[in-house]
Design an enzyme around this catalytic site. Structure first.
Site, PDB file in Angstrom:
ATOM      1  N   ASP A  93      13.653 -21.971  49.289  1.00 51.29           N
ATOM      2  CA  ASP A  93      14.203 -22.238  47.857  1.00 51.29           C
ATOM      3  C   ASP A  93      14.541 -23.036  47.113  1.00 51.29           C
ATOM      4  O   ASP A  93      16.338 -23.414  47.108  1.00 51.29           O
ATOM      5  CB  ASP A  93      14.964 -20.628  46.636  1.00 51.29           C
ATOM      6  CG  ASP A  93      15.203 -20.871  45.979  1.00 51.29           C
ATOM      7  OD1 ASP A  93      14.359 -22.129  45.068  1.00 51.29           O
ATOM      8  OD2 ASP A  93      15.350 -19.725  45.399  1.00 51.29           O
ATOM      9  N   HIS A 202      18.325 -12.831  43.186  1.00 46.10           N
ATOM     10  CA  HIS A 202      19.025 -13.340  41.308  1.00 46.10           C
ATOM     11  C   HIS A 202      19.606 -12.847  40.818  1.00 46.10           C
ATOM     12  O   HIS A 202      18.744 -11.747  41.264  1.00 46.10           O
ATOM     13  CB  HIS A 202      17.576 -14.508  41.792  1.00 46.10           C
ATOM     14  CG  HIS A 202      17.149 -15.826  42.823  1.00 46.10           C
ATOM     15  ND1 HIS A 202      16.057 -15.944  42.353  1.00 46.10           N
ATOM     16  CD2 HIS A 202      17.659 -15.798  43.581  1.00 46.10           C
ATOM     17  CE1 HIS A 202      15.932 -17.445  43.330  1.00 46.10           C
ATOM     18  NE2 HIS A 202      17.456 -16.780  44.206  1.00 46.10           N
ATOM     19  N   SER A 383      33.011 -12.026  42.816  1.00 47.20           N
ATOM     20  CA  SER A 383      32.731 -13.043  42.987  1.00 47.20           C
ATOM     21  C   SER A 383      33.998 -14.472  42.660  1.00 47.20           C
ATOM     22  O   SER A 383      34.655 -13.407  42.035  1.00 47.20           O
ATOM     23  CB  SER A 383      31.539 -13.618  41.540  1.00 47.20           C
ATOM     24  OG  SER A 383      30.474 -13.139  42.118  1.00 47.20           O
ATOM     25  N   HIS A 402      28.525 -20.141  50.565  1.00 42.39           N
ATOM     26  CA  HIS A 402      27.676 -20.106  50.256  1.00 42.39           C
ATOM     27  C   HIS A 402      27.541 -18.624  49.167  1.00 42.39           C
ATOM     28  O   HIS A 402      27.476 -18.234  48.352  1.00 42.39           O
ATOM     29  CB  HIS A 402      26.400 -20.662  49.734  1.00 42.39           C
ATOM     30  CG  HIS A 402      25.470 -19.744  50.716  1.00 42.39           C
ATOM     31  ND1 HIS A 402      25.615 -19.263  51.497  1.00 42.39           N
ATOM     32  CD2 HIS A 402      23.827 -19.182  50.094  1.00 42.39           C
ATOM     33  CE1 HIS A 402      24.512 -17.549  51.804  1.00 42.39           C
ATOM     34  NE2 HIS A 402      23.905 -18.288  50.831  1.00 42.39           N
ATOM     35  N   ALA A 404      28.213 -14.387  50.349  1.00 41.77           N
ATOM     36  CA  ALA A 404      27.935 -13.550  51.460  1.00 41.77           C
ATOM     37  C   ALA A 404      27.860 -12.658  52.514  1.00 41.77           C
ATOM     38  O   ALA A 404      28.553 -13.101  52.913  1.00 41.77           O
ATOM     39  CB  ALA A 404      27.963 -11.548  50.721  1.00 41.77           C
ATOM     40  N   LYS A 478      19.029  -7.966  37.447  1.00 40.64           N
ATOM     41  CA  LYS A 478      18.075  -7.612  38.716  1.00 40.64           C
ATOM     42  C   LYS A 478      16.776  -8.325  38.693  1.00 40.64           C
ATOM     43  O   LYS A 478      15.975  -7.877  37.776  1.00 40.64           O
ATOM     44  CB  LYS A 478      18.207  -7.060  39.545  1.00 40.64           C
ATOM     45  CG  LYS A 478      20.203  -7.051  39.620  1.00 40.64           C
ATOM     46  CD  LYS A 478      20.679  -7.826  41.176  1.00 40.64           C
ATOM     47  CE  LYS A 478      20.192  -7.529  42.492  1.00 40.64           C
ATOM     48  NZ  LYS A 478      20.609  -9.488  43.091  1.00 40.64           N
TER      49      LYS A 478
END
Lengths: 479, 149
Positions: A93, A202, A383, A402, A404, A478
């Site tokens: 990705d 994502h 976050s 970047h 968890a 999601k």
């Protein structure tokens, strides 16, 4: 088991041995280390250290986990003349990344409308397995512009403001992109995926500033207590996956051609100066720009959704871009190595750039604060917003963590979630979630992830980023 | 069907998941290598959706060449992901027409994914070379493939 030597509370070294050309350096707390040692990610850090032209240590961030070839959470810099570039060091990705938007609204204004807002986002932003846009297909000339100009193209087409561009890594377009280096297969995969979220981890998340750690920095980033924010986390979709696949095939041959010994096939690479290396970098930049444009288009629909549901105009909403960072990318950057400036190709695979105050690549607005760093956690927790530091520039080529990192496999997570309604559990915590498939939501339960605060505390403690604020989710879509 | 199998050799599962924290690893089996490739296609469709809801509406002919058999397996899965990304096509039935060490000819029958009728399970970015293997076992062939999710 890979040998580890503790340097201090946050640093661990894999001493150079065997075919390693340099040492490995891992950022972790003592508590997090056993989980890291469970998989083969440390072996992967050692494998990367064997590649030609590596400069400085093979680095790993505290959210490191087992990837394919390169570990996820790995950073490796290579000399432009003698080093290599590897599609596996970027990932499938390409330019998967995160952007943070702030608003002028406070939590109380938005929370009562959250269900409607999440529904609107879900309707306006296609997500889930095989998500595509019916209303928006890219063809010929426009497609090439997207690959070359990224967010500049999107803003030119009316998706967002010119001021957005100043708040994106690389200005939202990585230079040197060549659409001709991107295969027709890749273009076909991407043609109706621009402006779609995709699936897996994502998301688009609406949240609020729950806690501020550094009031001065937060104010300079335009953040205030209880302020409503939005995060977009997605990448280059099928187009980027295909570019990676195409060039892994090229690099398998190139590695043999240039006599590069590989401890793992997935590390296949080519000299940066070779035609194969240059062509990959040109294709990668194209895919990265597609990802930037993707997040820019999604931002446009996030803004529209807010305006419609809250019945307010753009001024009242004041939804401005704080920053947009890549966390799967290879960048050509100048770093000081042993007192001398050197041009390097820095691979960040599951790692975020974290440049300090006054760095020339940090936008004007953040010259005094350092570059904003966005670290998303899982959908039920929080976050973090951080900023880059001098120490990161000196020690990690200006890189930090970047996210968890998973704790449970998707299979285990589904088992744990079986018989529970994750949507209801999150609703009880004040978080509205909508997903395209029940499977994805179950796979992404909080328990399946490490607590991101542990990861962030390590990078803050080690000084390779500084904590600014914590954001709490209110609503999530999601894939 | 099951009754035809000798009691001492129960029919092997064509595919099963192996534990893998971040991604998805499949252990694939086939009595022959072509069957192994067919089962790989089934495993991929079953990852994305419930294969039983896919109808046999359209056929895609696939023709691929690769450096070796392992790379061919990765290319096969990635080509199926390509077909899915381009117009949503997902295979229900997979038939290997011919297979050599470097070349695969196959026919896939299925239909376009429709979120209204097909459950959305796990999205797959790519099949990888990580820990890739194809090995002979006593009752056929076994492969391991890790998918990037």
């Amino acid at each position: 088991m890979i040998k580890l030597r503790q340097i201090d509370a946050y640093r661990w070294e894999i001493p150079r041995e065997g075919k390693m050309r340099t040492r490995g350096l891992i950022f972790s707390s003592k508590e997090m280390l056993p989980a890291i040692q469970e998989d083969q990610s440390l072996q992967q850090v050692a494998n990367v250290a064997t590649l030609p032209g590596i400069v400085g240590p093979s680095l790993a961030m505290p959210d490191i986990h087992w990837g394919y070839g390169f570990a996820i959470g790995g950073v490796a810099a290579f000399d432009l003349a003698e080093g290599v570039v590897s599609p596996g060091g970027v990932g499938y990705d390409i330019n998967c990344g995160v952007r943070l938007l702030r608003t002028r609204l406070s939590r109380e204004q938005v929370a009562p409308l959250m269900t409607t807002l999440v529904d609107a986002l879900f309707t306006n932003i296609p997500s889930g397995v095989g998500s595509r846009r019916q209303d928006f297909k890219l063809t010929g000339a426009a497609f090439k512009k997207v690959l070359k100009d990224g967010c500049r193209w999107a803003v030119g087409e009316g998706f967002g403001e010119a001021s957005d561009l100043a708040h994106i890594e690389a200005g939202g377009a990585i230079a040197g992109a060549d659409p001709e280096a991107v295969s027709d297969f890749a273009l076909n995969r991407g043609k109706d995926q621009l402006g779609t979220l995709g699936s897996g981890n994502h998301f688009v998340e609406v949240g609020y500033v729950q806690e501020i750690y550094d009031a001065a920095l937060a104010a300079q980033l335009g953040l205030f207590q209880d302020q409503v924010t939005a995060i977009v986390h997605t990448g280059s979709r099928g187009l980027g996956h295909q570019v990676c696949e195409d060039y892994i095939k090229v690099m398998l041959k190139a590695s043999a051609k240039y006599g590069i010994e590989l401890p793992d096939r997935q590390l296949c690479c080519a000299p940066i100066t070779s035609p194969e290396g240059q062509r990959y970098l040109a294709a990668m930049a194209g895919a990265a720009n597609f990802a930037f444009a993707n997040r820019q288009l999604i931002t446009h629909w996030v803004r529209e959704s807010f305006e419609k549901v809250l019945e307010i105009g753009p001024r009242v909403l004041g939804m401005e871009l704080v920053y947009d960072v890549c966390h799967n990318i290879a960048k050509i950057e100048t770093h000081t190595v042993e007192g001398k400036p050197r041009k390097l190709c820095v691979h960040r695979k599951g790692a975020t750039r974290a440049f300090p105050p006054h760095h020339p690549e940090v936008p004007e607005a953040y010259r005094e604060t350092g570059q904003p760093v966005l670290i998303p956690g899982d959908m039920g927790r929080y976050s973090f917003v951080l900023v880059g530091t001098e120490k990161a520039l000196a020690e990690t080529f200006g890189s930090t963590c970047h996210g968890a990192g998973r704790l449970m496999s998707r299979h285990q997570a589904k088992k744990v979630a079986r018989g529970r309604s994750i949507i209801q559990e999150l609703a009880a915590k004040g978080i509205v979630v909508r997903g395209a498939g029940r499977g994805t939501i179950d796979e992404e339960i909080s328990e399946a992830y490490k607590d991101v605060s542990g990861v962030v505390d390590v990078v803050h403690g080690a000084g390779i980023a500084r904590k600014v604020a914590r954001l709490k989710p209110l609503g999530v879509i999601k894939g | 069907m099951m009754g035809k199998q000798p009691a001492t050799s129960p029919r092997r599962r064509p595919y099963r998941q192996l534990p893998h924290t971040a991604d998805l690893a499949w252990r694939l089996w086939g009595a022959s290598i072509p069957e192994l490739f067919e089962n790989a296609g089934r495993a991929l469709s079953a990852t994305l959706t419930d294969r039983r809801y896919l109808r046999r509406r359209a056929t895609r002919e696939v023709s691929l060449t690769s450096v070796d058999r392992e790379a061919l397996l990765v290319d096969w899965l990635n080509h199926l992901l390509y077909l899915f990304d381009v117009d949503g096509f997902l295979g229900r039935d997979f038939q290997v027409v011919s297979l050599t060490g470097e070349r695969l000819e196959a026919r896939v029958t299925g239909e376009s994914f429709d979120p209204a009728r097909h459950p959305s399970l796990t999205a797959v970015k790519a099949a990888t070379f990580h820990q890739l293997s194809i090995v002979a076992v006593k009752d056929g062939w076994e492969a391991t493939v890790v998918l990037d999710l």
